[in-house]
Design a protein around this motif. Sequence first.
Motif, PDB file in Angstrom:
ATOM      1  N   GLU A  14      -6.378  -4.837  28.237  1.00 47.88           N
ATOM      2  CA  GLU A  14      -5.735  -3.612  27.747  1.00 47.88           C
ATOM      3  C   GLU A  14      -6.140  -3.253  26.320  1.00 47.88           C
ATOM      4  O   GLU A  14      -5.760  -2.200  25.818  1.00 47.88           O
ATOM      5  N   GLN A  15      -6.905  -4.102  25.664  1.00 44.11           N
ATOM      6  CA  GLN A  15      -7.360  -3.815  24.302  1.00 44.11           C
ATOM      7  C   GLN A  15      -8.644  -2.992  24.350  1.00 44.11           C
ATOM      8  O   GLN A  15      -9.742  -3.518  24.424  1.00 44.11           O
ATOM      9  N   THR A  16      -8.480  -1.700  24.299  1.00 42.83           N
ATOM     10  CA  THR A  16      -9.626  -0.797  24.291  1.00 42.83           C
ATOM     11  C   THR A  16     -10.290  -0.855  22.917  1.00 42.83           C
ATOM     12  O   THR A  16      -9.615  -0.913  21.896  1.00 42.83           O
ATOM     13  N   ILE A  18     -12.420   1.274  20.421  1.00 43.76           N
ATOM     14  CA  ILE A  18     -12.704   2.691  20.219  1.00 43.76           C
ATOM     15  C   ILE A  18     -13.589   2.866  18.989  1.00 43.76           C
ATOM     16  O   ILE A  18     -13.275   2.370  17.915  1.00 43.76           O
ATOM     17  N   ARG A  40     -17.637  -4.554  30.099  1.00 48.33           N
ATOM     18  CA  ARG A  40     -16.622  -3.496  30.155  1.00 48.33           C
ATOM     19  C   ARG A  40     -17.272  -2.174  30.523  1.00 48.33           C
ATOM     20  O   ARG A  40     -18.472  -2.001  30.386  1.00 48.33           O
ATOM     21  N   ALA A  81      -7.728   6.463  26.642  1.00 50.42           N
ATOM     22  CA  ALA A  81      -7.288   5.356  25.780  1.00 50.42           C
ATOM     23  C   ALA A  81      -6.324   4.416  26.493  1.00 50.42           C
ATOM     24  O   ALA A  81      -6.147   3.277  26.071  1.00 50.42           O
ATOM     25  N   GLN A  83      -6.792   3.372  29.595  1.00 44.98           N
ATOM     26  CA  GLN A  83      -7.525   2.589  30.577  1.00 44.98           C
ATOM     27  C   GLN A  83      -7.806   1.187  30.044  1.00 44.98           C
ATOM     28  O   GLN A  83      -7.885   0.975  28.840  1.00 44.98           O
ATOM     29  N   HIS A  84      -7.966   0.237  30.966  1.00 50.49           N
ATOM     30  CA  HIS A  84      -8.248  -1.145  30.600  1.00 50.49           C
ATOM     31  C   HIS A  84      -9.733  -1.447  30.701  1.00 50.49           C
ATOM     32  O   HIS A  84     -10.461  -0.792  31.440  1.00 50.49           O
ATOM     33  N   ASN A  85     -10.159  -2.459  29.950  1.00 51.32           N
ATOM     34  CA  ASN A  85     -11.552  -2.927  29.961  1.00 51.32           C
ATOM     35  C   ASN A  85     -12.537  -1.831  29.606  1.00 51.32           C
ATOM     36  O   ASN A  85     -13.574  -1.678  30.244  1.00 51.32           O
ATOM     37  N   VAL A  86     -12.214  -1.068  28.559  1.00 51.59           N
ATOM     38  CA  VAL A  86     -13.037   0.076  28.182  1.00 51.59           C
ATOM     39  C   VAL A  86     -13.520  -0.048  26.738  1.00 51.59           C
ATOM     40  O   VAL A  86     -12.802  -0.515  25.867  1.00 51.59           O
ATOM     41  N   LEU A  88     -14.827   2.839  24.183  1.00 57.87           N
ATOM     42  CA  LEU A  88     -14.766   4.298  24.119  1.00 57.87           C
ATOM     43  C   LEU A  88     -15.416   4.808  22.840  1.00 57.87           C
ATOM     44  O   LEU A  88     -15.101   4.333  21.752  1.00 57.87           O
ATOM     45  N   SER A 107      -4.197   1.747  18.933  1.00 55.03           N
ATOM     46  CA  SER A 107      -5.271   0.948  19.516  1.00 55.03           C
ATOM     47  C   SER A 107      -5.500  -0.313  18.689  1.00 55.03           C
ATOM     48  O   SER A 107      -5.351  -0.307  17.473  1.00 55.03           O
TER      49      SER A 107
END
Length: 180
Positions: A14-16, A18, A40, A81, A83-86, A88, A107
Amino acid sequence: MTEKAAEYTQLKPEQTIIFIGMMGAGKTTIGKALARELGRDFIDLDHEIVRRCGVAIPTIFDIEGEEGFRKRETATLKEVAKQHNVVLATGGGAVLKAENQEVLQQSDHVVYLKANVDELFRRVARDPNRPLLQTDNPRERLRELLDARAAIYERLATVTIETGTGSIQSVLKQLKNYLR
């Protein structure tokens, strides 16, 4: 999970991560490379807006103006933002709206990729998909945009990495050290 991704097991899904920064700072290039290493998904916010609208960003600017584009950007950022495993990459101006700043402040990892005006100009001057640079003096416009945004980038970032002088691999090494 890839062997490289196993190094980052302390990163929760859950730690995006960014990326913020000016156009041309390397958010997409570095973001894609980091996403590959971490196993990811990578999302470029501008590309996601284009995908959802079905038209290019300059067309959105032509039809709806910058304000219309920014509304779309905010709505898309809020969704992506979560979404999981992202990993960005935002657009350079995404930090301007208070709503977007709130999303970024929630975030865990906001990476400001920083470059000077000369380097940014070298990277984006000939790109026709940069509606904010369609002026008589794009270098001066870049300077104005950076002056208006730099303090916001710095305030929102959990880490700042200079991208103007190093290679992609050196930037990735700094990011990996930060994420460990």
